[in-house]
Scaffold this motif. Structure first.
Motif, PDB file in Angstrom:
ATOM      1  N   ALA A  11      37.949  42.993  48.754  1.00  0.00           N
ATOM      2  CA  ALA A  11      39.188  42.984  48.694  1.00  0.00           C
ATOM      3  C   ALA A  11      40.031  43.702  47.288  1.00  0.00           C
ATOM      4  CB  ALA A  11      39.880  41.133  47.831  1.00  0.00           C
ATOM      5  N   ILE A  12      39.491  44.034  46.137  1.00  0.00           N
ATOM      6  CA  ILE A  12      40.817  44.297  45.087  1.00  0.00           C
ATOM      7  C   ILE A  12      40.767  46.180  45.389  1.00  0.00           C
ATOM      8  CG2 ILE A  12      38.515  45.748  43.687  1.00  0.00           C
ATOM      9  CD1 ILE A  12      41.269  43.492  42.085  1.00  0.00           C
ATOM     10  N   GLY A  13      39.910  46.426  46.253  1.00  0.00           N
ATOM     11  CA  GLY A  13      39.850  48.315  46.876  1.00  0.00           C
ATOM     12  C   GLY A  13      40.765  48.481  47.572  1.00  0.00           C
ATOM     13  N   LEU A  29      40.533  40.535  39.805  1.00  0.00           N
ATOM     14  CA  LEU A  29      38.559  40.481  40.713  1.00  0.00           C
ATOM     15  C   LEU A  29      38.433  38.747  40.853  1.00  0.00           C
ATOM     16  CD1 LEU A  29      36.911  43.023  38.643  1.00  0.00           C
ATOM     17  CD2 LEU A  29      37.807  43.256  40.799  1.00  0.00           C
ATOM     18  N   PRO A  30      37.976  39.165  41.385  1.00  0.00           N
ATOM     19  CA  PRO A  30      37.376  37.232  41.975  1.00  0.00           C
ATOM     20  C   PRO A  30      36.179  37.325  40.977  1.00  0.00           C
ATOM     21  CG  PRO A  30      35.983  38.766  43.168  1.00  0.00           C
ATOM     22  CD  PRO A  30      37.281  39.216  42.802  1.00  0.00           C
ATOM     23  N   SER A  31      36.087  35.679  40.639  1.00  0.00           N
ATOM     24  CA  SER A  31      35.658  34.617  39.458  1.00  0.00           C
ATOM     25  C   SER A  31      33.921  34.971  40.210  1.00  0.00           C
ATOM     26  CB  SER A  31      35.725  33.523  39.758  1.00  0.00           C
ATOM     27  OG  SER A  31      35.400  32.668  40.417  1.00  0.00           O
ATOM     28  N   ALA A  32      33.550  35.536  38.511  1.00  0.00           N
ATOM     29  CA  ALA A  32      31.258  34.759  39.164  1.00  0.00           C
ATOM     30  C   ALA A  32      31.019  34.042  39.898  1.00  0.00           C
ATOM     31  CB  ALA A  32      30.730  35.381  37.628  1.00  0.00           C
ATOM     32  N   GLU A  33      31.751  32.330  39.914  1.00  0.00           N
ATOM     33  CA  GLU A  33      31.288  31.415  40.132  1.00  0.00           C
ATOM     34  C   GLU A  33      32.815  30.790  41.088  1.00  0.00           C
ATOM     35  OE1 GLU A  33      29.286  28.747  39.923  1.00  0.00           O
ATOM     36  OE2 GLU A  33      27.700  30.086  39.699  1.00  0.00           O
ATOM     37  N   PRO A  34      31.589  30.582  42.279  1.00  0.00           N
ATOM     38  CA  PRO A  34      32.853  30.361  43.666  1.00  0.00           C
ATOM     39  C   PRO A  34      33.616  29.704  42.660  1.00  0.00           C
ATOM     40  CG  PRO A  34      30.476  30.324  44.139  1.00  0.00           C
ATOM     41  CD  PRO A  34      30.606  30.312  42.090  1.00  0.00           C
ATOM     42  N   ILE A  35      35.060  28.974  43.271  1.00  0.00           N
ATOM     43  CA  ILE A  35      35.845  28.037  42.677  1.00  0.00           C
ATOM     44  C   ILE A  35      35.267  25.957  43.597  1.00  0.00           C
ATOM     45  CG2 ILE A  35      37.665  26.968  43.464  1.00  0.00           C
ATOM     46  CD1 ILE A  35      39.241  29.753  43.318  1.00  0.00           C
ATOM     47  N   ARG A  36      35.318  25.355  42.777  1.00  0.00           N
ATOM     48  CA  ARG A  36      34.731  24.144  43.220  1.00  0.00           C
ATOM     49  C   ARG A  36      35.570  22.315  43.454  1.00  0.00           C
ATOM     50  NH1 ARG A  36      29.444  25.455  41.234  1.00  0.00           N
ATOM     51  NH2 ARG A  36      29.100  26.269  43.348  1.00  0.00           N
ATOM     52  N   LEU A  37      35.811  21.849  43.708  1.00  0.00           N
ATOM     53  CA  LEU A  37      36.349  21.627  43.552  1.00  0.00           C
ATOM     54  C   LEU A  37      35.642  19.655  43.558  1.00  0.00           C
ATOM     55  CD1 LEU A  37      40.318  21.185  45.434  1.00  0.00           C
ATOM     56  CD2 LEU A  37      39.369  22.063  43.034  1.00  0.00           C
ATOM     57  N   VAL A  38      34.367  19.875  44.070  1.00  0.00           N
ATOM     58  CA  VAL A  38      34.088  18.377  44.494  1.00  0.00           C
ATOM     59  C   VAL A  38      32.218  19.410  44.089  1.00  0.00           C
ATOM     60  CG1 VAL A  38      32.651  16.571  45.537  1.00  0.00           C
ATOM     61  CG2 VAL A  38      35.320  17.501  45.769  1.00  0.00           C
ATOM     62  N   ASP A  39      31.294  18.675  43.221  1.00  0.00           N
ATOM     63  CA  ASP A  39      30.085  18.685  42.767  1.00  0.00           C
ATOM     64  C   ASP A  39      29.111  18.156  43.828  1.00  0.00           C
ATOM     65  OD1 ASP A  39      29.541  16.670  41.685  1.00  0.00           O
ATOM     66  OD2 ASP A  39      29.671  16.881  39.715  1.00  0.00           O
ATOM     67  N   ARG A  40      28.236  18.939  43.760  1.00  0.00           N
ATOM     68  CA  ARG A  40      27.248  18.555  44.346  1.00  0.00           C
ATOM     69  C   ARG A  40      26.992  16.312  44.772  1.00  0.00           C
ATOM     70  NH1 ARG A  40      22.712  22.994  43.296  1.00  0.00           N
ATOM     71  NH2 ARG A  40      24.024  24.647  43.459  1.00  0.00           N
ATOM     72  N   SER A  41      27.102  16.274  43.388  1.00  0.00           N
ATOM     73  CA  SER A  41      27.227  14.497  43.497  1.00  0.00           C
ATOM     74  C   SER A  41      27.743  13.901  44.231  1.00  0.00           C
ATOM     75  CB  SER A  41      26.528  13.935  42.453  1.00  0.00           C
ATOM     76  OG  SER A  41      26.917  14.745  41.524  1.00  0.00           O
ATOM     77  N   ASN A 101      42.859  47.278  54.976  1.00  0.00           N
ATOM     78  CA  ASN A 101      43.965  48.015  54.771  1.00  0.00           C
ATOM     79  C   ASN A 101      45.021  48.124  55.145  1.00  0.00           C
ATOM     80  OD1 ASN A 101      44.369  50.512  53.437  1.00  0.00           O
ATOM     81  ND2 ASN A 101      44.551  51.529  55.064  1.00  0.00           N
ATOM     82  N   PHE A 102      45.156  47.728  57.073  1.00  0.00           N
ATOM     83  CA  PHE A 102      46.554  46.928  57.582  1.00  0.00           C
ATOM     84  C   PHE A 102      47.451  46.003  57.082  1.00  0.00           C
ATOM     85  CE2 PHE A 102      45.431  49.906  60.831  1.00  0.00           C
ATOM     86  CZ  PHE A 102      46.693  51.108  61.263  1.00  0.00           C
ATOM     87  N   ALA A 103      46.636  45.054  56.886  1.00  0.00           N
ATOM     88  CA  ALA A 103      47.001  43.580  56.452  1.00  0.00           C
ATOM     89  C   ALA A 103      47.861  44.177  55.738  1.00  0.00           C
ATOM     90  CB  ALA A 103      46.035  43.070  56.851  1.00  0.00           C
ATOM     91  N   ALA A 104      46.367  44.741  54.053  1.00  0.00           N
ATOM     92  CA  ALA A 104      47.528  44.787  52.969  1.00  0.00           C
ATOM     93  C   ALA A 104      48.888  46.156  52.660  1.00  0.00           C
ATOM     94  CB  ALA A 104      46.150  45.436  52.163  1.00  0.00           C
ATOM     95  N   LEU A 105      48.940  46.907  53.564  1.00  0.00           N
ATOM     96  CA  LEU A 105      49.825  47.876  53.815  1.00  0.00           C
ATOM     97  C   LEU A 105      50.657  47.383  54.171  1.00  0.00           C
ATOM     98  CD1 LEU A 105      48.203  51.220  55.147  1.00  0.00           C
ATOM     99  CD2 LEU A 105      49.562  51.070  52.994  1.00  0.00           C
ATOM    100  N   TRP A 106      50.611  46.257  55.484  1.00  0.00           N
ATOM    101  CA  TRP A 106      52.232  45.749  56.066  1.00  0.00           C
ATOM    102  C   TRP A 106      52.150  44.517  55.311  1.00  0.00           C
ATOM    103  CZ3 TRP A 106      50.394  47.110  62.236  1.00  0.00           C
ATOM    104  CH2 TRP A 106      50.688  47.739  62.146  1.00  0.00           C
ATOM    105  N   ASN A 107      51.468  43.970  54.085  1.00  0.00           N
ATOM    106  CA  ASN A 107      51.738  42.986  53.465  1.00  0.00           C
ATOM    107  C   ASN A 107      51.757  41.650  54.536  1.00  0.00           C
ATOM    108  OD1 ASN A 107      52.153  42.203  50.971  1.00  0.00           O
ATOM    109  ND2 ASN A 107      54.282  42.156  51.432  1.00  0.00           N
ATOM    110  N   ALA A 108      50.540  42.019  55.486  1.00  0.00           N
ATOM    111  CA  ALA A 108      50.738  40.792  56.696  1.00  0.00           C
ATOM    112  C   ALA A 108      50.280  39.457  55.791  1.00  0.00           C
ATOM    113  CB  ALA A 108      50.044  41.024  57.705  1.00  0.00           C
TER     114      ALA A 108
END
Lengths: 349, 393
Positions: free
Chosen positions: B220-222, B14-26, B183-190
């Motif tokens: 996405a998980i579904g 599942l996605p993380s609760a906090e969005p991925i961040r590399l650079v903070d606001r400052s 659904n198509f993308a996941a099924l076809w491994n696109a």
């Protein structure tokens, strides 16, 4: 060889798959089952899952992915399992499939064939018997064609697959099992041409797909009553073959359009309007439309009342203002040149 | 339940609760991020493309207000998503943008004036999709997502290494076409990455009225693919996450849904009235998270850009804006006959007839009607006035 329409279409797909590696066939149940009408029978076994395969039940996604494939060089042939099941794909068909060449100034053409089994007469429960041709034919950018027999079925499907533009290929379900001699891989007339199926000098019946055999039957019945009926099989609903139709109606001076679809706003309205505009000075009577009633497609036990049959067609012919003033039940007659011997309308009971 | 595919389980978290961040606001680097940061050259490219892209966007907005564009949907505030996504693509990859993604197209190298063809009202799309590997900008929401799936399917059939990036908004995820494409993308491994720019608003409707899912990435998980959330105002993070998803897609691990958290600072388009549905002060915190300021601070602090480099970027933006202004000032009238040129590969006779009618109208000659004179466009033997003679034949 003698083939049914379904077998001829199958043969066309097989030959196209053999000859062009870019052709792929997919849709709901078209794989090992061979489609609910068996049009894709044996294709997965012969060509493998890469060339003929089952898609998830998602018509919009089926057409959408076909658009993407065609953007990148493939020639997909997809199946909508039944006419009314094709509606979820309508936005893809109307907003993208039909318009991509136009939107991109001709840079991206989409050679996609969407096969749609359509029409009634097979005892199907609701949503299995729609005549959806007018929706498609109204959409600029689509080529909309419908064969009325096995020889055309083969030839027209091959031509549709070869066309550089999207084609809505309407397959009359109730003719799937009708058989005829097919000279595959021989081709019939060009995809955009209407064809005179029976010559006659008194009146032109304009029919397509499932109503062509009915129109021919009506012509035979009228012939027995002394009326020479010409039957034109339109084949291509868009573009419309004005030349063939106009030539016929100018010869006969009378025309009746026959289709299964509801009459109001139906494809017959376009045909009647075009014929009137182009043949007005030749017409002896208004162009009449014979179609289904303006009702939702009826349940199986009542569909025979809805579908235009021989009697409804003969009744319409009888209403074409014949000079001898003939009315239903009157004896046929009249001197040669002063109008035809007139058909007797049959009881509709 | 038995799993029905053999993709790595780890990808399906599942996605993380906090969005991925590399650079903070400052502008400081965030330690312990799950994706590697782009190299300094890439970071500088991201900044440059955002600076130039924003200047283009501001210019296009001004041209819309002046009536030189029919309409303009602004990218203001979303530059990190559009640039971070577009620059992660390899040259052979395809971008599938929406009407709001003009900045992504400029970043991809499409002529800015051709980008604006749609919004200028000259034609529905101005650039060559194949040349730029950019599909037409899509207005019906989510409908181009399945095109990306089909296109990459065809590429794989032909043995080409091609991935695709589909841009979509938060509102688009409610469409049935989004579901079918996932659904198509996941099924076809696109090899397709779906980048949802969650800018909080679909015209006037907030994202909380679009979905009851915990996050859009959770969807996405579904479908059996990973969902990732990323700070959509952090260009480094967006680029890194898209880059990683594209790499996974290329090696056969299938598609990914990325939800980038951002904000539409401007109205939906220049004809929108946001005061009817949201407060001005709502946007204030988002202005403080400006993607350009943030990356500039990082690059300055680490000595990767100096004043001269920043001035050069600004100058490049000005040059591009001036070019756009000048070229749009030349009001070229579209060719009326182009209306008929590309409906079909060859012009059917009925359309040729209508083209002739339009020609006559433009010359001020009498209109023959859409079908022309009776028999116009028909073979010679059926044409013309000898009606009675013909009739007797």
């Amino acid at each position: 060889m003698e083939l049914s329409l379904a077998q001829a279409l199958n043969r066309a797909l097989r030959d196209a798959l053999r000859e062009d590696p870019d052709v792929v066939v997919y849709g709901e149940d078209v794989g090992p089952l061979g489609g609910v009408f068996r049009v894709t029978d044996g294709l997965t076994a012969e060509f493998g899952e890469e060339r003929c395969f089952d898609a998830p039940i998602a018509e919009s996604g089926i057409v959408g992915t076909a658009i993407g494939m065609a953007m990148n060089g493939l020639r997909p042939v997809v199946e909508m399992q039944f006419d009314a099941f094709g509606y979820p794909a309508f936005q893809q068909v109307v907003s993208h499939l039909a318009k991509m060449r136009n939107r991109t100034m001709g840079r991206l053409g989409l050679p996609v064939v969407v096969r749609v089994p359509y029409g009634g007469g097979i005892g199907g429960v609701e949503h299995h018997s729609d005549s959806s041709e007018a929706y498609y034919a109204h959409t600029p950018g689509l080529t909309v064609v419908t064969p009325a027999g096995p020889a055309d079925g083969y030839s027209m499907l091959r031509d549709a697959i070869a066309l550089p533009d999207p084609v809505i290929f309407l397959e009359p379900k109730r003719l799937y099992w009708s058989k005829a001699e097919v000279g595959a891989p021989a081709r019939t007339e060009a995809l955009d041409r209407a064809v005179v199926r029976r010559a006659g000098s008194d009146v032109t019946l304009l029919a397509y797909g499932p109503t062509v055999p009915t129109a021919l039957e009506a012509a035979e019945a009228a012939h027995a009553d002394g009326c020479a009926v010409e039957v034109v099989d339109l084949r291509s609903l868009a573009p419309f073959d004005d030349a063939t139709v106009t030539a016929s109606v100018r010869r006969t001076g009378r025309a009746v359009v026959v289709h299964e679809a509801s009459t109001f706003g139906g494809y017959g309205a376009e045909v009647a309007a075009r014929v009137t505009e182009q043949c007005f000075h030749y017409l002896e009577a208004p162009v009449l439309r014979v179609g289904g009633f303006d009702i939702p497609y009826p349940p199986p036990k009542l569909e025979h009342l809805h579908l235009p049959g021989v009697d409804r067609i003969l009744d319409a012919i009888a209403r074409l203002q014949w000079e001898s003033g003939w009315t239903p039940g009157a004896a046929p007659g009249g001197p040669a040149g002063a109008g035809p011997a007139l058909p007797a309308a049959r009881s509709t009971s | 339940m038995e799993r029905i595919d053999d993709r790595p389980e780890a990808r399906l978290a599942l996605p993380s609760a906090e969005p991925i961040r590399l650079v903070d606001r400052s502008g400081g680097r965030v330690p312990g991020a799950p994706v590697p940061a782009p190299d300094p050259q890439t970071l500088a490219r991201l900044l440059r493309a955002m600076v130039v892209g924003r200047r283009f966007d501001r210019q296009a907005g001004a041209l819309a207000r002046q009536g030189r564009l029919a309409v303009y949907p602004s990218s203001f505030g979303q530059e990190a998503c559009q640039v971070g996504g577009a620059l992660a693509l390899a040259p052979a990859d395809w971008l599938f943008p929406t009407y709001r993604d003009c900045v992504s197209l400029v970043a991809r190298g499409v002529d800015p004036v051709e980008v604006l063809t749609l919004l200028r009202g000259d034609w529905h799309s101005g650039y060559d999709p194949e040349r730029h590997r950019c599909a037409t900008q899509c207005t019906p929401l989510a409908t181009n997502a399945s095109h990306a799936v089909g296109l990459t399917y065809a590429a794989r059939r032909k043995g080409e290494d091609v991935a695709a990036l589909v841009l979509m908004g938060d509102g688009a995820t409610s469409e049935g076409d989004a579901h079918e494409a996932y659904n198509f993308a996941a099924l076809w491994n696109a090899p397709v990455v779906f980048l949802i720019q969650n800018n909080q608003w679909a015209i006037s409707v907030p994202v909380r009225k679009q979905s009851a899912a915990p996050t859009l990435a959770h969807k996405a998980i579904g479908y059996g693919m990973p969902g990732v959330r990323v700070d959509g105002n952090d260009a480094a993070a967006v680029h890194a996450v898209v880059d990683q998803a594209l790499a996974e897609a290329r090696c056969g691990h299938g598609p990914t849904i990325i939800e980038a958290m951002t904000y539409r600072l401007d109205p939906h388009t220049n004809s929108d009235a946001p005061q009817r549905y949201r407060d001005d002060d709502e946007s204030e915190p988002w202005r403080e998270r400006d993607p350009i300021d943030r990356l500039t601070a990082l690059l300055r602090a680490e000595g990767m850009v100096d004043d001269a480099a920043l001035a050069a970027m600004a100058e490049e933006g000005e040059r591009l804006a001036a070019q756009v202004r000048d070229r749009l000032a030349e009001d070229e009238a579209p060719d009326p006959e182009s209306l008929f040129a590309h409906v079909y590969a060859t012009v059917p006779h009925a359309l040729a007839r209508q083209r002739a009618t339009l020609r006559d109208e433009l010359r001020g000659e009498p209109d023959e009607g859409p079908l022309g004179e009776p028999g116009a466009g028909l073979p010679a033997e059926l044409r013309g006035g000898a009606h009675d003679e013909l009739k007797e034949v």
